[in-house]
Structures are given as structure tokens and as C-alpha cells.
Scaffold this active site. Structure first.
Site, PDB file in Angstrom:
ATOM      1  N   TYR A  48      70.826  28.901 -12.952  1.00 11.08           N
ATOM      2  CA  TYR A  48      69.399  28.749 -12.604  1.00 11.08           C
ATOM      3  C   TYR A  48      69.068  29.424 -11.272  1.00 11.08           C
ATOM      4  O   TYR A  48      67.898  29.551 -10.924  1.00 11.08           O
ATOM      5  CB  TYR A  48      68.984  27.269 -12.528  1.00 11.08           C
ATOM      6  CG  TYR A  48      69.264  26.445 -13.767  1.00 11.08           C
ATOM      7  CD1 TYR A  48      69.605  27.049 -14.973  1.00 11.08           C
ATOM      8  CD2 TYR A  48      69.186  25.055 -13.737  1.00 11.08           C
ATOM      9  CE1 TYR A  48      69.876  26.283 -16.106  1.00 11.08           C
ATOM     10  CE2 TYR A  48      69.442  24.289 -14.867  1.00 11.08           C
ATOM     11  CZ  TYR A  48      69.800  24.922 -16.043  1.00 11.08           C
ATOM     12  OH  TYR A  48      70.058  24.150 -17.151  1.00 11.08           O
ATOM     13  N   LYS A  73      76.627  23.311 -13.301  1.00  8.78           N
ATOM     14  CA  LYS A  73      77.364  23.757 -14.494  1.00  8.78           C
ATOM     15  C   LYS A  73      78.044  25.086 -14.238  1.00  8.78           C
ATOM     16  O   LYS A  73      77.508  25.917 -13.485  1.00  8.78           O
ATOM     17  CB  LYS A  73      76.390  23.915 -15.683  1.00  8.78           C
ATOM     18  CG  LYS A  73      75.394  22.762 -15.810  1.00  8.78           C
ATOM     19  CD  LYS A  73      74.454  22.902 -16.984  1.00  8.78           C
ATOM     20  CE  LYS A  73      73.369  21.822 -16.950  1.00  8.78           C
ATOM     21  NZ  LYS A  73      72.158  22.185 -16.218  1.00  8.78           N
TER      22      LYS A  73
END
Ligand SMILES: NC(=O)c1ccc[n+]([C@@H]2O[C@H](COP(=O)([O-])OP(=O)(O)OC[C@H]3O[C@@H](n4cnc5c(N)ncnc54)[C@H](OP(=O)(O)O)[C@@H]3O)[C@@H](O)[C@H]2O)c1
Length: 269
Positions: A48, A73
Site C-alpha cells: 500500500y 503484509k
């Protein structure tokens, strides 16, 4: 409201998702506002590209960082044993944190996800991360992983909304004490056209978003709606003051069309 993962770690059932929230002011403002409104769980990922802003907002908040559950992640290009350690250090450094609460394998990359999982197990056993899990793992990915795993994933984060319920995968996760977590719970804004949800919204005098997020909570599913709007961040958190009836829960379950809005894990990687 929290769930207890199979290693005893407590995870808030509502979190703020920050995919497509821009690095810098936008993500800092969204996270800061959410924390002020009582959110204690933020879902980011190295993919992101906003871990720096998430970290700033957490460290600048009056809420103690130990009280905030942070998920990040490992991205697909960083998978494999050694690369995963490097990716974890990079995420920690961008976030400015000593540990994250939950580290996930973002997608089940063929030929690599088992090695990636081995790295997560070692990070966990070395005390570097509070909980580890997977994302976008279908039943067959879990069946491939579990026989070799030393640690059963604590969480599986998946696309989940009224058009993609995945009841049998929910059952499989439950049977293995893997907490089911919903991404794109609002179908990235597309739930608002569903007629049945409009009726339920009128019946309960709650917004469609609140109906769907409440449906997640009552099904025992952790949910992480994304918003950058203060009004909607607040709205999405006002879901703990009403109950959907068993019939209405069932009515939402039955909207299932096995329809994805995001990538199919079997095709994507
Ligand atoms: N593991 C994975 O592979 C994976 C994949 C996708 C997403 N995720 C995670 O899941 C989180 C949520 O998923 P998502 O971001 O794809 O979609 P989502 O949460 O289903 O929907 C977000 C969209 O809905 C709008 N929205 C939010 N609350 C609303 C409300 N109350 N009323 C009307 N519109 C509203 C947002 O706009 P505004 O921002 O303008 O309010 C945004 O356009 C992500 O942010 C990410 O953290 C994980």
C-alpha cells in the site's frame, strides 16, 4: 469488541483499512481520526506504500502504541525465506515500530508461500511479531500449508462481502482455529446498490454500511472497512449498539453469488 486468536492474542474485530489511502497527510489524517474515534486496529501492507504515514499517526497519537493492533503484509515479490525477513525489517523501519501485532503472507504465491510461512514462523518464535497469518488462502492452499507448518496461521484475511460469503472456507478456518477476516467488506462501495440491504437499512435505521459490518461482527468475522472520510470512518464504527435478527443474518448470507470484485487467488499468483 475483540476476538482471541489461537495463541491468546486479542484482536479488535473492527479495524481501519488503508489500501488506496495515499501516503502522507491523507493516511495520517485517516488513522489519527480513527484512533480518536476509538478504532484500535489498522490494516496496512508494504504494497500500500503508506506504512510511514500509518506509523507517524500511531506515534503522534495520544493512544499508547501498545493498545493499537497493527497488521502489515509481506508482498508477493518479497516472498521466500530470506527475502521475507528483509521485508519485515523494512516494514518495521517504515512504521517506526519494534514489532507488529499481525504479519500476513499477502497472497499464496505458488512455489514460495511455504518458505515465506517458515520465515513468519521463525519471526514469531523469535518473539519479533505477536501473531502471524495468511491472506487470500483458499482451502487447498491451507491444506497444502498445514502438514508442513509448525504453527497454524492465526488469521486468514480474505475478500468477503454479501456477494462472496465463502461459507465452506469459513467453516474450514473455524475448524482449524484460524480467524476469518474480511477485506473489501463494503465491496469497495458496491454494496449500496443491493435492494435487500436497502430494506434492512430502513428497518434498522442504520446505514447499509453499518448493516453489512454488523453482519460481519455477528458472524464472528473481523472487518476492516477503508475510508478517508471522517464522517464515514465514524459511521463505520457505530455498529455495536444494535443486533440483526437471525432471520436477517440469514437473508444477508443468502445474497451470496460467489462473485469476486478482487483477484481470484488461483489466477493472481
Ligand atoms: N489482503 C488483501 O489482499 C486485501 C485486498 C483488498 C483490501 N484489503 C484490506 O481491506 C481494506 C478494505 O477493503 P477495500 O479498501 O478494498 O474496500 P471497502 O472497505 O469494501 O470499501 C472502501 C470504499 O468504500 C467507501 N466507503 C467506506 N465507508 C463507507 C460508507 N460508510 N458509506 C459509503 N461509502 C463508504 C470508501 O470511500 P471513502 O474512502 O471516500 O470513504 C471506499 O471507496 C483495505 O483498505 C485493505 O486494508 C486487503
Amino acid at each position: 469488541m475483540e476476538v482471541t486468536l489461537h495463541n491468546g492474542v486479542k484482536m479488535p474485530m473492527l479495524g481501519l483499512g488503508v489500501w488506496k489511502t495515499s501516503e502522507g497527510q491523507e493516511v495520517e489524517d485517516a488513522v489519527a481520526f480513527a484512533l480518536e474515534q476509538g478504532y484500535r486496529h489498522i490494516d496496512t501492507a508494504s504494497f500500500y506504500k503508506n506504512e510511514t504515514g500509518v506509523g507517524h499517526a500511531i506515534r503522534n497519537s495520544s493512544v499508547a502504541s501498545e493498545e493499537i493492533f497493527v497488521t502489515t503484509k509481506v508482498w508477493n515479490e518479497d516472498q521466500g525465506y530470506a527475502a521475507t525477513f528483509k521485508a519485515y525489517e523494512s516494514s518495521l523501519s517504515l512504521l517506526g515500530l519494534d514489532y507488529v501485532d499481525l504479519y500476513l503472507v499477502h497472497w499464496p504465491v505458488k512455489g514460495l508461500f511455504k518458505e515465506t510461512w517458515r520465515a513468519l514462523e521463525d519471526l514469531y518464535q523469535a518473539g519479533r511479531v505477536k501473531a502471524i497469518g495468511v491472506s487470500n488462502f483458499l482451502q487447498h492452499h491451507l491444506e497444502a500449508l498445514l502438514p508442513d507448518a509448525r504453527i497454524v496461521p492465526m488469521v486468514n484475511q480474505l475478500e468477503h462481502h454479501p456477494y462472496l460469503v465463502q461459507a465452506s472456507l469459513q467453516g474450514f478456518c473455524k475448524a482449524h482455529q484460524i480467524q476469518f477476516e474480511a477485506w473489501s467488506p463494503l465491496m469497495q462501495g458496491r454494496i449500496f446498490e443491493i435492494e435487500r440491504l436497502k430494506q434492512l437499512s430502513e428497518k434498522y435505521r442504520k446505514t447499509i454500511a453499518q448493516i453489512v459490518l454488523r453482519w460481519n461482527i455477528q458472524n464472528g468475522i473481523v472487518t476492516i472497512p477503508k475510508s478517508v472520510s471522517p464522517r464515514r470512518i465514524l459511521e463505520n464504527s457505530q455498529i455495536f449498539d444494535f443486533d440483526l435478527s437471525p432471520e436477517d443474518m440469514q437473508a444477508i448470507n443468502q445474497l451470496d453469488r460467489q462473485e469476486r470484485i478482487g483477484p481470484d487467488p488461483d489466477v493472481f499468483c
